[in-house]
Design a protein around this motif. Structure first.
Motif, PDB file in Angstrom:
ATOM      1  N   PHE A 136       5.495  84.165 102.753  1.00  9.08           N
ATOM      2  CA  PHE A 136       4.689  84.011 101.546  1.00  9.08           C
ATOM      3  C   PHE A 136       5.364  82.973 100.655  1.00  9.08           C
ATOM      4  CE2 PHE A 136       3.000  84.991  97.382  1.00  9.08           C
ATOM      5  CZ  PHE A 136       1.687  85.312  97.642  1.00  9.08           C
ATOM      6  N   ASN A 137       4.619  81.960 100.248  1.00 12.55           N
ATOM      7  CA  ASN A 137       5.179  80.845  99.484  1.00 12.55           C
ATOM      8  C   ASN A 137       5.127  81.164  97.988  1.00 12.55           C
ATOM      9  OD1 ASN A 137       5.979  78.402  98.381  1.00 12.55           O
ATOM     10  ND2 ASN A 137       4.866  77.189  99.894  1.00 12.55           N
ATOM     11  N   PHE A 138       6.101  81.952  97.541  1.00 16.19           N
ATOM     12  CA  PHE A 138       6.121  82.346  96.131  1.00 16.19           C
ATOM     13  C   PHE A 138       6.240  81.136  95.217  1.00 16.19           C
ATOM     14  CE2 PHE A 138       7.328  86.418  98.062  1.00 16.19           C
ATOM     15  CZ  PHE A 138       6.564  87.302  97.320  1.00 16.19           C
ATOM     16  N   GLU A 139       7.050  80.178  95.606  1.00 14.55           N
ATOM     17  CA  GLU A 139       7.241  79.010  94.741  1.00 14.55           C
ATOM     18  C   GLU A 139       5.910  78.293  94.491  1.00 14.55           C
ATOM     19  OE1 GLU A 139       9.369  74.615  94.634  1.00 14.55           O
ATOM     20  OE2 GLU A 139       9.913  76.026  96.217  1.00 14.55           O
ATOM     21  N   ALA A 140       5.172  78.024  95.554  1.00 13.18           N
ATOM     22  CA  ALA A 140       3.895  77.325  95.408  1.00 13.18           C
ATOM     23  C   ALA A 140       2.889  78.156  94.616  1.00 13.18           C
ATOM     24  CB  ALA A 140       3.326  76.981  96.782  1.00 13.18           C
ATOM     25  N   GLU A 141       2.885  79.467  94.841  1.00 14.03           N
ATOM     26  CA  GLU A 141       1.927  80.326  94.138  1.00 14.03           C
ATOM     27  C   GLU A 141       2.240  80.404  92.644  1.00 14.03           C
ATOM     28  OE1 GLU A 141      -0.879  81.750  95.238  1.00 14.03           O
ATOM     29  OE2 GLU A 141      -0.537  80.648  97.114  1.00 14.03           O
ATOM     30  N   PHE A 142       3.519  80.516  92.303  1.00 10.11           N
ATOM     31  CA  PHE A 142       3.886  80.516  90.884  1.00 10.11           C
ATOM     32  C   PHE A 142       3.552  79.162  90.252  1.00 10.11           C
ATOM     33  CE2 PHE A 142       6.906  84.141  91.730  1.00 10.11           C
ATOM     34  CZ  PHE A 142       6.287  85.020  90.864  1.00 10.11           C
ATOM     35  N   ASN A 143       3.815  78.096  90.977  1.00 10.76           N
ATOM     36  CA  ASN A 143       3.512  76.766  90.455  1.00 10.76           C
ATOM     37  C   ASN A 143       2.017  76.625  90.184  1.00 10.76           C
ATOM     38  OD1 ASN A 143       4.913  74.181  89.857  1.00 10.76           O
ATOM     39  ND2 ASN A 143       3.428  73.359  91.305  1.00 10.76           N
ATOM     40  N   LYS A 144       1.213  77.101  91.136  1.00  9.43           N
ATOM     41  CA  LYS A 144      -0.242  77.025  90.960  1.00  9.43           C
ATOM     42  C   LYS A 144      -0.696  77.861  89.765  1.00  9.43           C
ATOM     43  CE  LYS A 144      -2.858  79.086  94.032  1.00  9.43           C
ATOM     44  NZ  LYS A 144      -3.569  79.352  95.316  1.00  9.43           N
ATOM     45  N   ALA A 145      -0.127  79.057  89.625  1.00  5.66           N
ATOM     46  CA  ALA A 145      -0.485  79.922  88.501  1.00  5.66           C
ATOM     47  C   ALA A 145      -0.119  79.269  87.175  1.00  5.66           C
ATOM     48  CB  ALA A 145       0.209  81.276  88.641  1.00  5.66           C
ATOM     49  N   GLY A 146       1.051  78.613  87.128  1.00  2.00           N
ATOM     50  CA  GLY A 146       1.470  77.938  85.903  1.00  2.00           C
ATOM     51  C   GLY A 146       0.512  76.836  85.511  1.00  2.00           C
ATOM     52  N   TYR A 147       0.076  76.045  86.485  1.00  2.00           N
ATOM     53  CA  TYR A 147      -0.852  74.957  86.180  1.00  2.00           C
ATOM     54  C   TYR A 147      -2.235  75.481  85.777  1.00  2.00           C
ATOM     55  CZ  TYR A 147       2.131  71.017  87.213  1.00  2.00           C
ATOM     56  OH  TYR A 147       3.121  70.070  87.142  1.00  2.00           O
ATOM     57  N   GLN A 148      -2.654  76.586  86.376  1.00  2.00           N
ATOM     58  CA  GLN A 148      -3.923  77.176  85.968  1.00  2.00           C
ATOM     59  C   GLN A 148      -3.863  77.579  84.495  1.00  2.00           C
ATOM     60  OE1 GLN A 148      -4.310  80.309  88.882  1.00  2.00           O
ATOM     61  NE2 GLN A 148      -5.489  79.044  90.308  1.00  2.00           N
ATOM     62  N   VAL A 194       4.689  77.863  80.453  1.00  2.00           N
ATOM     63  CA  VAL A 194       6.130  77.591  80.402  1.00  2.00           C
ATOM     64  C   VAL A 194       6.920  78.792  80.904  1.00  2.00           C
ATOM     65  CG1 VAL A 194       8.077  77.205  78.839  1.00  2.00           C
ATOM     66  CG2 VAL A 194       5.997  75.842  78.599  1.00  2.00           C
ATOM     67  N   PHE A 195       6.475  80.009  80.559  1.00  2.00           N
ATOM     68  CA  PHE A 195       7.155  81.212  81.041  1.00  2.00           C
ATOM     69  C   PHE A 195       7.143  81.260  82.573  1.00  2.00           C
ATOM     70  CE2 PHE A 195       6.965  85.551  82.639  1.00  2.00           C
ATOM     71  CZ  PHE A 195       8.083  86.133  82.055  1.00  2.00           C
ATOM     72  N   VAL A 196       5.990  80.989  83.180  1.00  4.11           N
ATOM     73  CA  VAL A 196       5.867  81.048  84.639  1.00  4.11           C
ATOM     74  C   VAL A 196       6.685  79.936  85.289  1.00  4.11           C
ATOM     75  CG1 VAL A 196       4.256  80.837  86.571  1.00  4.11           C
ATOM     76  CG2 VAL A 196       3.627  82.202  84.577  1.00  4.11           C
ATOM     77  N   PHE A 197       6.594  78.721  84.743  1.00  3.43           N
ATOM     78  CA  PHE A 197       7.377  77.617  85.303  1.00  3.43           C
ATOM     79  C   PHE A 197       8.875  77.900  85.202  1.00  3.43           C
ATOM     80  CE2 PHE A 197       3.704  74.588  84.176  1.00  3.43           C
ATOM     81  CZ  PHE A 197       3.187  74.658  85.460  1.00  3.43           C
ATOM     82  N   ASP A 198       9.294  78.454  84.059  1.00  2.00           N
ATOM     83  CA  ASP A 198      10.711  78.757  83.867  1.00  2.00           C
ATOM     84  C   ASP A 198      11.188  79.818  84.864  1.00  2.00           C
ATOM     85  OD1 ASP A 198      13.203  78.558  82.222  1.00  2.00           O
ATOM     86  OD2 ASP A 198      12.743  80.675  81.886  1.00  2.00           O
ATOM     87  N   MET A 199      10.351  80.831  85.081  1.00  2.00           N
ATOM     88  CA  MET A 199      10.700  81.863  86.053  1.00  2.00           C
ATOM     89  C   MET A 199      10.826  81.253  87.451  1.00  2.00           C
ATOM     90  SD  MET A 199       8.858  85.533  86.741  1.00  2.00           S
ATOM     91  CE  MET A 199       7.304  84.789  87.205  1.00  2.00           C
ATOM     92  N   ASN A 200       9.992  80.279  87.761  1.00  2.00           N
ATOM     93  CA  ASN A 200      10.035  79.628  89.069  1.00  2.00           C
ATOM     94  C   ASN A 200      11.356  78.886  89.269  1.00  2.00           C
ATOM     95  OD1 ASN A 200       8.580  79.511  91.443  1.00  2.00           O
ATOM     96  ND2 ASN A 200       7.485  77.648  90.921  1.00  2.00           N
ATOM     97  N   THR A 201      11.859  78.269  88.197  1.00  2.00           N
ATOM     98  CA  THR A 201      13.143  77.566  88.337  1.00  2.00           C
ATOM     99  C   THR A 201      14.290  78.550  88.541  1.00  2.00           C
ATOM    100  OG1 THR A 201      13.554  77.517  85.940  1.00  2.00           O
ATOM    101  CG2 THR A 201      12.365  75.641  86.901  1.00  2.00           C
ATOM    102  N   LYS A 202      14.150  79.742  87.990  1.00  2.00           N
ATOM    103  CA  LYS A 202      15.192  80.764  88.192  1.00  2.00           C
ATOM    104  C   LYS A 202      15.141  81.310  89.611  1.00  2.00           C
ATOM    105  CE  LYS A 202      15.730  82.325  83.399  1.00  2.00           C
ATOM    106  NZ  LYS A 202      14.959  81.259  82.760  1.00  2.00           N
ATOM    107  N   LEU A 203      13.926  81.424  90.155  1.00  4.33           N
ATOM    108  CA  LEU A 203      13.782  81.907  91.527  1.00  4.33           C
ATOM    109  C   LEU A 203      14.175  80.839  92.541  1.00  4.33           C
ATOM    110  CD1 LEU A 203      10.333  83.737  91.166  1.00  4.33           C
ATOM    111  CD2 LEU A 203      12.553  84.831  91.495  1.00  4.33           C
ATOM    112  N   PHE A 204      13.874  79.566  92.210  1.00  2.09           N
ATOM    113  CA  PHE A 204      14.109  78.457  93.146  1.00  2.09           C
ATOM    114  C   PHE A 204      14.844  77.331  92.410  1.00  2.09           C
ATOM    115  CE2 PHE A 204      10.227  80.723  94.314  1.00  2.09           C
ATOM    116  CZ  PHE A 204      10.541  81.121  95.602  1.00  2.09           C
TER     117      PHE A 204
END
Length: 548
Positions: free
Chosen positions: A461-473, A484-494
């Motif tokens: 499951f591509n969590f990074e891509a899914e979080f990125n997509k959710a952030g842009y939505q 910004v919260f979602v993008f920031d969480m993505n940088t912490k995960l990846f």
């Protein structure tokens, strides 16, 4: 009715043709014909590659042809068509005028490496060995070298079929793995804790006796498994489908390996009999195994899907499992899509070898001089909305067989389906995490995202891509703080992902925080200095400076 005859067309690649001499000028004319045909009649195939990139590659290939040997030209056509990245769109090696050879080996990529799972009797001692290098080139590099030649639909497709190309000396030479064209190939191997080298001679007259990629029992070929003790998915391979009742687990297991009627019983009759058995017996679980299923006629999927829908006894989460894998392709991808859309299936195993929506059904285009056929797809199959398209269907339960498990006739994929427990199981990880966000449970969201990201159950499951997509939505909807919260969480995960930092930078830019935007664009550049993400970050920084 449209039919997806992938397997028949693809496997024709490996029947050896007669030699016919074609001049460099004639090859160049064939290339121009192919280029013009694609632009005129198949321009819709420019989805994963641009027309400009295709034309640039054609021009380079056209210049190189006079210095190429015939086998290099053949492989060059393979690279050109491989740019489209659709498995149904390919060059037919077998029907070309170029002779090629094959090493008498059957190969398979396991999570722990590339192994020889079968061989002609002269090389029986090599069966079960891991290939660590080919002609001195590490196996990973060799696989990377042949990647452009394979009509790669996705990474799973490459895993399924790369072995067919790795045993062709002409491909090995054309892709720089061997310095000269040679029929004796040196392999570096590991077996039983020992490392050694062996030279294998190719023979154009030996066809590997396989069915669904598995070695058939033949006196002149040796396999790594004891074929008298086959696991269920490798039993009765002479039948397209069969079922078996497993009373201890109160489960019915079905292997279905083509979307075609078996000569002894058509699909509607088979599934009618199957569901009558389920109705009349103590059955709590149905496992449909399509991991070997390369497609066929997708109009034959209906009785399978409607049969599941009509049986609430098994159409429940935790009672209906579908085993998928790298060979799940074409019309079987349509089946997987329909089961995903309309049933409560839990998918188990590896991702499929097909895009979710894809170009299938190809037409034969014969090049005028060489008479070599190129197969170009023309039918777009879309079972899901475009925003749900993806490289493949991801299993809810990720399971891969290691070489040791395969050679011992163990099946951890089926065992996972049979031993499934709903405790702590999340069928829709992003839906679950999204709900935590909507409920403003931000701390739990952060910890759960970390937990799921590390859980091997969700390894595909591509969590990074899914979080990125959710952030842009969210950002496109004007919800900048949430984005910004979602993008920031993505940088912490990846934290090593340049793209995650690039997206966070854009979120801060749109939010008006130019200091942080600049900081994170520079972070993205440092992680990808020479790549597309780094280039994009530099463009964004330049644009920011132009605005201010």
């Amino acid at each position: 009715m449209k039919k997806l005859f992938f397997l028949a067309a693809f496997l024709l690649l490996w029947q050896l043709p007669a030699q016919q001499k074609i001049s460099s000028t004639q090859w160049q004319e064939d290339l121009r014909f192919l280029q013009e045909t694609v632009h005129k009649d198949y321009s819709f195939l420019f989805k994963k590659v641009t027309a400009a990139a295709f034309d640039e590659a054609v021009e380079e290939f056209h210049k190189e042809i006079p210095q190429m040997q015939d086998h290099e030209v053949l492989v060059g056509f393979g690279r050109i068509i491989g740019m489209f990245k659709y498995g149904h769109t390919s060059v037919s090696f077998s029907e070309s005028p170029v002779t090629y050879h094959k090493l008498p080996l059957n190969l398979y990529q396991f999570p722990d490496g590339l192994y020889i799972t079968g061989a002609y009797k002269d090389y029986a001692s090599l069966v079960g060995a891991k290939i660590t290098a080919i002609e001195g080139m590490p196996t990973k590099e060799a696989l990377k070298a042949i990647y452009p030649v394979v009509p790669v639909e996705n990474e799973q497709f490459f895993k399924a079929y790369a072995g067919l190309y790795m045993v062709i000396p002409e491909v090995l030479h054309a892709q720089g793995i061997t310095e000269t064209l040679k029929q004796n190939i040196s392999l570096s191997l590991e077996k039983d804790g020992k490392s050694f080298n062996s030279v294998v001679n190719s023979d154009g007259n030996l066809d590997t006796p396989v069915q669904y990629g598995e070695l058939k029992p033949e006196s002149d070929w040796v396999g790594v498994r004891d074929q008298s003790q086959n696991p269920l998915y490798l039993k009765n391979l002479d039948k397209i489908y069969y079922y078996e009742y497993l009373p201890e687990q109160k489960a019915v297991y079905v292997r279905h390996s083509q979307i075609q009627d078996d000569p002894s019983e058509n699909i509607p009759s088979f599934y009618k009999r199957l569901f009558e058995f389920i109705d009349s017996n103590d059955v709590e679980r149905l496992i449909l195994d399509v991991r070997l299923n390369g497609g066929g006629n997708n109009y034959k999927n209906k009785p399978i899907v409607t049969g599941i829908i009509e049986h609430p006894k098994i159409n429940q989460i935790g009672k209906f499992f579908v085993i998928i894998g790298r060979r799940t392709f074409s019309a079987c991808q349509n089946l997987v899509n329909e089961l995903d859309n309309y049933t409560n299936a839990i998918f188990v195993g590896e991702p499929t070898g097909e895009n979710i929506n894809f170009y299938g059904d190809n037409r034969r285009v014969e090049l005028p001089n060489s008479k070599m056929p190129v197969y170009l797809s023309f039918a777009w199959w879309q079972d899901k909305p475009q925003w749900e398209n993806g490289e493949y269907t991801v299993p809810h339960l990720a399971v891969e067989s290691t070489f040791a498990e395969y050679s011992a006739n163990e099946d951890p994929v089926l065992e996972t389906a049979l031993s499934f427990s709903s405790d702590n199981f999340i069928i829709d990880p992003m839906g679950y995490l999204t709900q935590l966000f909507m409920d403003e449970k931000y701390e739990l969201l952060a910890t759960e995202a970390q937990r799921l990201g590390k859980d091997p159950t969700y390894k595909f499951f591509n969590f990074e891509a899914e979080f990125n997509k959710a952030g842009y939505q969210m950002m496109n909807a004007g919800q900048l703080e949430g984005a910004v919260f979602v993008f920031d969480m993505n940088t912490k995960l990846f934290p090593e992902s340049a793209n995650a930092w690039d997206s966070l930078a854009e979120g801060y830019w749109k939010s008006g925080d130019l200091v942080k935007a600049k900081e994170y664009y520079n972070k993205a550049i440092s992680l990808d200095p020479n790549g597309p993400t780094g280039d994009n970050a530099r463009r964004m920084l330049s644009e920011m400076e132009g605005e201010h």
